[in-house]
Design an enzyme around this catalytic site. Structure first.
Site, short mmCIF file in Angstrom:
data_model
loop_
_atom_site.label_atom_id
_atom_site.label_comp_id
_atom_site.label_asym_id
_atom_site.label_seq_id
_atom_site.Cartn_x
_atom_site.Cartn_y
_atom_site.Cartn_z
N ASP A 116 0.83 -1.20 0.00
CA ASP A 116 0.00 0.00 0.00
C ASP A 116 0.87 1.26 0.00
O ASP A 116 2.03 1.21 0.42
CB ASP A 116 -0.89 0.04 1.25
N1 URA Z 1 -1.28 -5.89 3.98
C1 URA Z 1 -1.81 -4.65 3.92
O1 URA Z 1 -2.88 -4.39 4.47
N2 URA Z 1 -1.12 -3.70 3.24
C2 URA Z 1 0.08 -3.94 2.65
O2 URA Z 1 0.67 -3.02 2.07
C3 URA Z 1 0.62 -5.23 2.73
C4 URA Z 1 -0.08 -6.21 3.41
#
Ligand code: URA
Length: 246
Positions: A116
């Site tokens: 993310d």
């Molecule tokens: N899980 C999440 O919620 N976000 C990420 O970036 C990676 C794993």
């Protein structure tokens, strides 16, 4: 292999551009006999690229038949070539890594899965399609460790639920953490072997908590090197790849 073809394969542009770089005296090859750099002006020079070091416009490179790199992803970057709101992680890489050709098309190295925008830490990139496919495959089960900072204190019940499995909205099958270690009242290390969309955030929400900070510290047996600052990258070698595969 001709020198201009080697440069093309390493992302220095189309062959005409690579040939021009050589003819203008901007390419040097490491001479193992004299242990010095030689400017080479013949772009059609026949070379054996394996293990070769070369300089382009003064910057040193090593030949990589396929590229595997590790990036310390900083917060506020998107794992997309066409980001919507934040800079792309690809803008952190030097142009040759973004311009490596793949079956005749300029593709560069691609992220192996996505993190993310606000997640930091270990991100792999490669132009080896099979490697990307294998690593992203749900069947592969490469473990990933996330350091999770939570809004509310994490209690033993939450830890147990994460280990037993929680149901995420789009999937009736519970998802489990392979390991869950409490580091501090609000901090835990969560090990996952799958990679569902927003998985960590959704798992923590499912147990009544909320993720405030997320950092990926390990994939398989490969730790994010401590000397690699956010935004920095380095090549991965066979020993690193063996650690990832486990
Ligand atoms: N899980 C999440 O919620 N976000 C990420 O970036 C990676 C794993």
């Amino acid at each position: 292999m001709q020198l201009q073809d080697m440069l093309y394969s390493q992302g220095f542009g189309i062959r005409r551009v690579c040939s021009g770089l050589v003819q203008q005296g901007w390419v040097e090859l490491w001479n193992t006999e004299t242990e010095s750099w030689d400017v080479v002006l013949d772009s059609t020079l026949d070379i054996d690229p394996e293990g070769m070091s070369f300089k382009v416009q003064g910057v040193e490179w090593a030949y990589h038949a396929l590229g595997y790199v590790l990036l310390h992803k900083p917060a506020g970057t998107e794992c997309s070539q066409k980001p919507s709101a934040h800079p792309s992680i690809y803008s952190l890489l030097p142009p040759p890594l973004r311009l490596r050709p793949n079956k005749g098309a300029v593709q560069g190295v691609q992220a192996v899965g996505r993190l993310d925008q606000d997640t930091t830490g270990l991100l792999l990139l490669s132009d080896d399609g099979q490697f990307i496919h294998r690593m992203s495959s749900p069947k592969k089960h490469v473990s990933k460790v996330y350091r999770v900072t939570c809004k509310h204190p994490v209690d033993a019940k939450q830890v147990q639920s994460l280990l037993d499995g929680v149901v995420l909205d789009d999937d009736p099958k519970p998802v489990k953490a392979a390991a869950c270690e409490l580091i501090d009242t609000h901090v835990l290390d969560l090990t996952l072997t799958e990679g569902k969309y927003h998985q960590v955030k959704r798992m923590l929400a499912a147990v009544g908590n909320r993720v405030e900070g997320l950092h990926r510290s390990r994939m398989g047996g490969l730790e994010l090197p401590t000397e690699l600052a956010p935004g920095q990258w380095r090549w991965l070698y066979e020993a690193d790849l063996a650690l990832i595969r486990g």
